[in-house]
Every structure is written in structure tokens, then in C-alpha cells.
Design an enzyme around this catalytic site. Structure first.
Site, mmCIF file in Angstrom:
data_model
loop_
_atom_site.group_PDB
_atom_site.id
_atom_site.type_symbol
_atom_site.label_atom_id
_atom_site.label_comp_id
_atom_site.label_asym_id
_atom_site.label_seq_id
_atom_site.Cartn_x
_atom_site.Cartn_y
_atom_site.Cartn_z
ATOM 1 N N LYS A 1 0.892 14.537 1.152
ATOM 2 C CA LYS A 1 -0.567 14.786 0.500
ATOM 3 C C LYS A 1 -0.568 16.346 0.454
ATOM 4 C CE LYS A 1 -2.061 10.668 3.258
ATOM 5 N NZ LYS A 1 -2.908 9.816 2.165
ATOM 6 N N LYS B 1 -8.198 13.815 4.591
ATOM 7 C CA LYS B 1 -7.415 12.757 4.549
ATOM 8 C C LYS B 1 -6.384 12.931 5.797
ATOM 9 C CE LYS B 1 -6.263 13.742 0.228
ATOM 10 N NZ LYS B 1 -6.340 12.574 -0.551
ATOM 11 N N ARG B 2 -5.698 11.870 5.805
ATOM 12 C CA ARG B 2 -4.556 12.112 7.012
ATOM 13 C C ARG B 2 -3.781 13.266 6.611
ATOM 14 N NH1 ARG B 2 -0.522 8.683 7.077
ATOM 15 N NH2 ARG B 2 -0.970 7.456 5.362
ATOM 16 N N LYS C 1 -14.585 8.247 -3.431
ATOM 17 C CA LYS C 1 -15.704 8.659 -2.569
ATOM 18 C C LYS C 1 -16.138 9.958 -2.974
ATOM 19 C CE LYS C 1 -13.614 5.832 0.804
ATOM 20 N NZ LYS C 1 -13.078 6.021 2.213
ATOM 21 N N THR D 1 -8.433 6.548 -1.786
ATOM 22 C CA THR D 1 -9.940 5.966 -1.993
ATOM 23 C C THR D 1 -10.936 7.179 -1.824
ATOM 24 O OG1 THR D 1 -9.516 5.444 0.186
ATOM 25 C CG2 THR D 1 -9.581 3.713 -1.380
ATOM 26 N N HIS E 1 0.863 -1.336 -0.070
ATOM 27 C CA HIS E 1 0.075 0.003 0.162
ATOM 28 C C HIS E 1 0.700 1.322 -0.024
ATOM 29 C CE1 HIS E 1 -3.826 -1.884 1.040
ATOM 30 N NE2 HIS E 1 -3.092 -2.625 1.454
HETATM 31 C C1 GFP Z 1 -2.748 3.750 2.214
HETATM 32 C C2 GFP Z 1 -2.141 4.374 0.965
HETATM 33 C C3 GFP Z 1 -3.243 5.014 -0.076
HETATM 34 C C4 GFP Z 1 -4.013 3.603 -0.333
HETATM 35 C C5 GFP Z 1 -4.811 3.160 0.841
HETATM 36 C C6 GFP Z 1 -5.440 1.931 0.549
HETATM 37 O O1 GFP Z 1 -3.515 4.509 2.829
HETATM 38 O O2 GFP Z 1 -2.829 5.663 -1.104
HETATM 39 O O3 GFP Z 1 -5.485 4.236 -1.055
HETATM 40 O O4 GFP Z 1 -3.655 2.668 1.641
HETATM 41 O O5 GFP Z 1 -4.836 1.033 -0.398
HETATM 42 F F1 GFP Z 1 -1.373 5.503 1.386
HETATM 43 P P1 GFP Z 1 -3.016 5.132 4.280
HETATM 44 O O6 GFP Z 1 -3.644 3.816 5.166
HETATM 45 O O7 GFP Z 1 -1.811 5.416 4.349
HETATM 46 O O8 GFP Z 1 -4.334 5.995 4.575
#
Ligand code: GFP
Length: 808
Positions: A548, A542-543, A654, A650, A351
Site C-alpha cells: 500500500k 488503511k492497513r 469513501k 474501498t 479479494h
Molecule cells: C481486501 C483487499 C482490498 C479490497 C477488500 C474488499 O482488503 O483491495 O477492497 O478486500 O474486497 F485487499 P483487506 O481486507 O485486505 O483490507
């Protein structure tokens, strides 16, 4: 299920499960009564399918994930059972939404990864795949965020305090887990050389089960979360000796293992408890699968036929060594056979490309927690590297890079390499990311075995993120194309025919305005800031992380502020900038970015010269519940990470699914979103991944961009002037200094293209019909990003899994 039946069920549960007379029942009591009634119906389905699910020939997927972020259950379960309307009728006059809103959400994840796991459970259930999500029942989930004086303050998340109706404790399936200690060799009764692990301590893992019901499918999957308990709650020997505190110590020590979720972006080195957590839930889960396999009358020779196990990132990667340990040490299987079964069992999803997020454990620490696993890993590695040597003789560099043990300095166990070596398939989470996994992250593994690499672009569940959170838009869509699109998202394409229909556009705008009005109320209630629902809602949720680039968004806000101050008659499209997201408690820069956002908000929102043209809001405590109110209200979705850094995203899906247009870079799944919705319906800016790499390679000098662009220089100077920090010129210096001197995430290079692109957004929003047309087309073309599609791809291409027909 008729309203009458539901009404009776609510009354029964209020009486028998909650124990309150209706006359004095509080909203919390009603919530519980309704939740119990819904759970009863889910359980009914669960029990009915028991035989089918456990038939000897049924293959299951076990989704191993240290994080699950399901969001509140009640509203979604009502939707999936198809009984929301009748529940409303059954409550005649009472406010169902109020009760739904009372539920505490299980914050058992940091962000995208945990939320993805929850979306996949929803799709697995909807599509009738036999599946279990295995994870940890953290007593404290991700912290609650409040904002004090502009700074993030972390508050413990006590989500279990009001009780959790959705889970069922299963002490009869508890597992014992060993930790620490040493190993010793012995000769068994057949004269074979064997190893046993003598631990320092043992803890008990008790499973708590939450069945997740599919959308109108009558099918359920299980979320099984492990909670750590002491092997004995009291050490009676100590207790009898009068050492009361000594007796409870062991209990406290053991229960610590599932106490708290670790936030992302923290230094993990030396976090022994985190390694223990990972091993704890993995060991319990593998033993649980072995138990199920044997209970079904199968032998462990067929383990990989009965279970496919998905490793959600490297957190559960120790499962590779644990399955080997079980098969070889406990069940006396020959190594080669055990390894073959192990390799056929696991697949691994990566990921992230961020090097700091790739887990590695210092060897001494690893060895002291898992002495037997370290030996097993050495043996796996020895055999693996022997193979590599025969294929690439003399290439010691390659061998060092492929090795599970990092020996370049202090020694580490590389969990990604362990996951790679022990899996039959590895996948990235968006097309671009999967390419980078091959070329940048694991090029040596790719050389070795290119067939092992796949892509599965992430997806999100349209049930929770459109059906549940945006009922207005759902009704509007239903009115045009029927309601089957919620389980067949490609059918949204049929909306294209109405994109130019003026009446439909007006309805579309009306729904968006209603959603924005609702969010404006929430913003006012939670922050005191009054925003205009007719302004453009520009949203980045987002985080908080430098890659980001929330601070790039802030640079744009300050640019507009500066322009308005310089030209009192300037006309721009009024905008509300909304931010939400948590920063890891130990991530200084991310926390400073939150402070910057709030400080800019304070200045801009109060300055009469701004004439309310822009408003800036930081909505505290971004979580699934709040996200459900935010997505439907977005006009513009900010997906502005440095190209090559966001694996997929994601939230981008959404937001677009709810009709927001995206301003974004060619990063992660943005690339595919743009391909789907059409370049003309997407605001693209910024360096590509290749351009970013070239720029860095050629010696990037961020200061040059600043000096060459007076407007950008003005923005940086304004921050440094102390205007946003009550005269404190140093407060934000760590941000500006980093931007001017290092700028790891290339904000300076992307600033001008971003600001220009935002100007295009400004113009485009003035033509509301055209904007609405683009918004409709965005929604119509989002079919690909359903988690149903993603789960089918995993099932067909990686898990080789078939759906089963639930009982009628
Ligand atoms: C991580 C990645 C994202 C990805 C998600 C799910 O997210 O780009 O969409 O995993 O695959 F960074 P976080 O858990 O870090 O938010």
C-alpha cells in the site's frame, strides 16, 4: 415516529431496561436507554417480516464471512429508521452525538474485507433481499492500537465489556461441532457402506443475532455470529473427583475457538486454532441452514434453491466439504447428487492476489483437525482431476496446478482451489482485479471453464459514509437535488449542473472547512499536534502494508522537508499529512513504517525552518468510528499501491464520495473511479500493472533509480543519517536497504512520477474554485460505487435472488 413517542420510549427503557432514575442517569445510561429504544423498533420490523422471510418459496443468501466490521450501530440505525431528528427533539437539550459517540464498535474484522461485508448487509437490508450474514462472535476483535515512543502497541479489544445491546443470544439454535479424532467405516441398515467421524472433542456454537435495518426500507437482515462454548461448562465427573481445574479446562479450551480475531499478514502455517475457528463457524452456519431448510418443510434436495451461499474469500471455503459431509454422511445422499447441490449452492469472492494471503493448510494439521473432510476433499479432488485429465491428457503440470492438494514439496490443502472447484461462480472485486484473477491467479481454472468468472466491483454504503458521517455535505446536497440520492446514488449526477456555480462552490468549501476544523480538534485532542484547517488535508488511511506504500508517501514528505530546508523562502501549498492504520503485530516492516511516520512527524513538526508549511500526523487506532471523522475532512486521497496489488480498495471510494480528489496508481478500483470521475479530475501517476511486470521481468535494479536522482538519493541519505531517529543510523536501515536492494513494491521506480504528480496537486489546490469544481464532480460521479449497485449485481448475476416486499 414522533418526538413524544420516542421520549416516552427513552424514559421507559431508562426505567425498565437500564434501571436508573433520570435524575442520576449517566451518559452511558442514556446511551443504553436510547439504544434499547432503537433496537425495539428494529425488532418490531424483524418480527413483522418473519412470515414473509420464511415462506417456503423465498430464496435467501447466506454471506459467510470470517470478518464483519459494522461500526457503531446507534447512529446508523437512527439514520436508517429515519428518526435522528426526532430523537434529538425527544432529548430536548441533551447531546445525542455524545451518546452516539460512547458506543464501542465491534472490531470483528481487519479492514476492507470485513467492512465490505458490513456495507453489503446494509444494502441487502435496504434493498429488501432476504439475507443472513454468518460469522464469528470474537470475544476480542482487532486489537486497539496505541502509539508509544512512535511504535505501535497492541492492546486487547474488550468490546463486549460494557455489554452489547444490539445482539440477542439464541441458545435454542445452538449447534454442536466436532473437532479432531478419526473416521471409521460401517455398513448401515440398508447394507450400504458408510463413514462416520469419531471426534476427539465437541464444542457448542451459540448464535448471537443482530438484526440490521435497511435505510427507510422497513426491512431487516440478520447478522448471526457464533460463539464457542464448552459442551458442558463443567465436567461433573472430574468435579466430583475433586479435580476442579481439570473440570474447567475443557470449558477454557472450547471457548478459545471464538476468543480472538487473527490479524492479517501473520504467518498462519501451524495456526491450528485458526483452522478450528473457520470450521467452527462454517459448520454451525451450514447446520443452521439445513435446520431452516427442513423447518420450512423442504427436502435437502432443494437446499440450493433455498440458499445461495457466498464465500467471502477462502476463510469459509471448508463449507464446500462440510456441506458434502452433511449431505452424504448424515443424510445419506448419493455423492453425485450431493455434489451437484453443493456446486449449485456456493459462489466465491476472491479479494487478493497476494500469494501469502492465499490460505493453505499443511496436510497433517488439516487431517488432525478435520479427518473426515480430508477424505472428502481427496474424493472431490480425485473426481475433479479425472475430468481434467480427459480434457488435457498428459498435461501433468496443469493437473498439479489445479489440484486441491499442493504436492510440490511439503503437502498442503489449497483453500482457494477448494473454493474454485466447489463453486459455480468466482468473482474478483474490481474490473482489473477480476482480469488478473483470470490471467494470473487461476489461469488453469479459466481455461477449464471461462464462464464461471465474473467481476463485481466493490461498493460502499452511502448511508454510513456520507449520510451519517458528513451531515454538512448531506444537507448541502439535499438542498440542491432532494434527499432520494441516499438510496439511489446515481442521482448525485444532478450535482454536475452546480459544479461551476460559485455560490454552491462556496458552500461546498465552507462544509469542507467545517469538517477539517472538527478533525483538527480531534487531532489536537488525541495527539497534541496542532494543524491548520486551511492547509491541504492529504490523507492515507488503511492497513499498513508495504504494497500500500505508506512509505512512498513518507518519501514525498521528506522530499518537501528537504526542499524547504534548502530554500528558506520556498513557497508551497501548506499541507497536513494524515496517516491512520494498523500493522499486523508480527509484521516487522509495517511496524517499522509506523515508527518512521512518527519519527518524521516529530522532526518535521518541531523544526521552525518548516514554518508550519507541512505537518505530519499519525492518528492512532484507525477504525470505523475514526474513519467517519476522517473521510469528510479529506482534500486528497492517497491510493498509491503498486499497480496489480490492491484488489479493489474501498477507502478510495469513501474518500472520493466525500469530495476528496484522488492521487493514485492504475490499481484496483482506482481505474474505474478515474473512468467515472474523468481523467481531468484525478491525479494519476506511476507504472501500470503491465509496465510493472515488464520491469520486473527485465531485471529491476532499484539502486539505479536512486543513484540517478539526486533528490531521491538525498531523501534516503537523510533517513540513513539518523536525523529522524535521534542519531540512530541503523533504525530505519531495514527499510532503506530493502528499497535499494530489492524494492518488491517498486517505490524507487514510482518515486519521481509520484513527486511530480504531487507538485501538480500543489498547484491545483491554489486555484480553489477549480479544485472545488473537481471535488463536486468527484462526488457527482460516484454513483457506481454504491454497495447497492454491487449487491444488485450479486443478486442478479450470481445469486439469482429476488427482493421481497416487506410488510407495510
Ligand atoms: C481486501 C483487499 C482490498 C479490497 C477488500 C474488499 O482488503 O483491495 O477492497 O478486500 O474486497 F485487499 P483487506 O481486507 O485486505 O483490507
Amino acid at each position: 415516529m414522533s418526538p413524544e413517542i420516542l421520549k416516552a420510549a427513552f424514559a421507559d427503557n431508562l426505567n425498565f431496561a437500564v434501571g436508573r432514575p433520570a435524575e442520576i442517569a449517566t451518559p452511558e445510561d442514556w446511551y443504553q436507554a436510547i439504544a434499547f429504544s432503537v433496537r425495539d423498533r428494529i425488532m418490531h420490523r424483524w418480527v413483522r417480516q418473519f412470515e414473509k422471510r420464511n415462506a417456503p418459496d423465498v430464496r435467501q443468501v447466506a454471506y459467510l464471512s470470517a470478518e464483519f466490521l459494522p461500526g457503531p450501530h446507534l447512529g446508523n440505525s437512527l439514520l436508517n429508521l429515519g428518526i435522528t431528528d426526532n430523537a434529538r427533539k425527544a432529548l430536548a437539550g441533551q447531546d445525542l452525538d455524545l451518546y452516539i459517540g460512547l458506543e464501542e464498535e465491534p472490531g470483528l474484522g481487519n479492514g476492507g474485507l470485513g467492512r465490505l461485508a458490513a456495507c453489503y448487509l446494509d444494502s441487502l437490508a435496504t434493498l429488501c433481499y432476504p439475507a443472513t450474514g454468518y460469522g464469528i462472535r470474537y470475544e476480542f476483535g482487532i486489537f486497539d492500537q496505541s502509539i508509544k515512543d512512535g511504535w505501535q502497541v497492541e492492546v486487547t479489544d474488550k468490546w463486549l465489556l460494557p455489554g452489547n445491546i444490539w445482539e440477542i443470544k439464541r441458545p435454542n439454535f445452538a449447534q454442536v461441532v466436532k473437532i479432531g479424532g478419526h473416521t471409521e467405516t460401517y455398513t448401515d441398515e440398508h447394507g450400504a457402506f458408510r463413514v462416520r467421524w469419531i471426534p476427539d472433542r465437541v464444542v457448542v456454537g451459540v448464535p448471537y443475532d443482530t438484526p440490521i435495518v435497511g435505510y427507510l426500507s422497513d426491512s431487516c437482515v440478520l447478522l448471526r455470529l457464533w460463539s464457542a462454548e464448552a459442551a458442558q461448562s463443567f465436567d461433573f465427573a472430574d468435579f466430583n473427583r475433586g479435580d476442579y481445574y481439570g473440570a474447567v479446562e475443557e470449558k477454557v479450551f472450547s471457548e478459545n475457538i471464538s476468543k480472538v480475531l487473527y490479524p492479517n499478514d501473520e504467518q498462519l502455517e501451524g495456526k491450528r486454532l485458526r483452522l478450528e475457528q473457520q470450521y467452527f463457524f462454517v459448520a454451525c452456519s451450514i447446520k443452521d441452514m439445513i435446520r431452516l431448510c427442513l423447518r420450512r418443510g423442504s427436502t435437502l434436495e432443494r437446499f440450493h434453491e433455498m440458499f445461495c451461499v457466498q464465500l467471502n474469500d477462502t476463510h469459509p471455503a471448508i463449507a464446500v466439504a462440510e456441506l458434502m459431509r452433511q449431505l452424504v454422511d448424515k443424510y445419506a445422499m448419493p455423492w453425485e447428487r450431493a455434489w451437484d447441490i453443493t456446486r449449485r449452492t456456493f459462489s466465491y469472492t476472491n479479494h487478493t492476489l497476494m500469494p501469502e494471503a492465499l490460505e493453505k493448510w499443511p496436510l497433517p494439521l488439516f487431517g488432525s483437525v478435520l479427518p473426515r473432510h480430508l477424505e472428502i476433499i481427496y474424493e472431490i479432488n480425485r473426481r475433479f482431476l479425472d475430468e481434467v485429465r480427459t480434457r488435457f491428457p498428459g498435461d501433468e503440470g496443469k493437473i498439479a496446478r489445479l489440484s486441491i492438494i499442493d504436492e510440490s514439496g511439503e503437502k498442503y490443502v489449497r483453500m482457494a482451489n477448494l473454493a474454485m472447484v466447489g463453486s459455480h461462480t468466482v468473482n474478483g472485486v474490481a474490473a482489473l482485479h477480476s482480469e488478473l484473477v483470470k490471467t494470473q491467479l487461476f489461469p488453469d481454472f479459466h481455461d477449464l471453464d471461462p464462464k464461471r468468472f465474473q467481476n463485481v466491483t466493490n461498493g460502499v454504503t452511502p448511508r454510513r459514509f456520507l449520510g451519517l458521517s458528513n451531515p454538512g455535505l448531506t444537507r448541502l446536497i439535499d438542498g440542491r437535488i432532494g434527499d432520494s440520492w441516499l438510496s439511489n446514488l446515481d442521482r448525485l449526477r444532478e450535482l454536475e449542473a452546480f459544479a461551476g456555480d460559485v455560490g454552491f462552490q462556496q458552500d461546498w468549501m465552507r462544509v469542507k472547512l467545517e469538517n477539517k476544523t472538527r478533525l483538527a480538534r480531534i487531532i489536537r485532542d488525541r495527539t497534541g499536534v496542532v494543524v491548520d484547517p486551511s492547509s491541504l488535508f492529504d490523507i492515507q488511511v488503511k492497513r499498513i502494508h508495504e504494497y500500500k506504500r505508506q512509505h512512498l508517501n513518507v518519501l514525498h514528505i521528506i522530499t518537501l522537508y528537504q526542499r524547504i530546508k534548502h530554500d528558506p523562502r520556498l513557497q508551497i501549498t501548506p499541507r497536513t499529512f494524515l496517516f491512520g492504520g494498523k500493522a499486523a503485530p508480527g509484521y516487522f516492516m509495517a511496524k517499522l513504517i509506523i515508527k518512521l511516520i512518527n519519527s518524521v512527524a516529530e522532526t518535521v513538526n518541531q523544526d521552525p525552518a518548516v514554518r508550519d508549511l507541512i505537518k505530519v500526523v499519525f492518528l492512532p487506532d484507525y477504525n470505523v468510528k475514526h474513519a467517519q471523522n476522517i473521510y469528510p475532512a479529506a482534500d486528497l486521497s492517497e491510493q498509491i499501491s503498486t499497480a496489480g496489488k490492491e484488489a479493489s480498495g474501498t477507502g478510495n471510494m469513501k474518500l472520493s464520495l466525500n469530495g476528496a480528489l484522488t492521487i493514485g496508481t492504475l490499481d484496483g478500483a482506482n481505474v474505474e473511479i478515474r473512468e467515472e470521475v474523468g481523467a481531468e479530475n484525478f491525479f494519476l501517476f506511476g507504472l501500470t500493472c503491465e509496465q510493472a511486470a515488464r520491469l520486473r521481468a527485465g531485471g529491476y535494479n532499484p539502486g539505479d533509480y536512486c543513484h540517478g536522482d539526486p533528490e531521491l538519493r538525498g531523501v534516503i541519505e537523510l533517513i540513513d543519517s539518523g536525523l529522524f531517529s535521534h542519531g540512530d543510523r541503523d533504525l530505519f536501515r531495514p527499510i532503506t536497504a530493502h528499497l535499494l536492494e530489492r524494492d518488491d513494491y517498486l517505490l524507487m521506480a514510482d518515486y519521481r512520477p509520484y513527486v511530480n504528480c504531487q507538485q501538480e496537486v500543489d498547484h491545483a489546490y491554489r486555484d480553489r474554485h477549480h479544485w472545488t469544481r473537481m471535488s463536486i464532480l468527484n462526488v457527482a460521479r460516484m454513483g457506481k460505487f454504491s454497495s447497492d449497485r454491487a449487491v444488485r449485481e450479486y443478486a442478479d448475476n450470481i445469486w439469482k435472488l429476488k427482493p421481497f416486499a416487506p410488510e407495510a
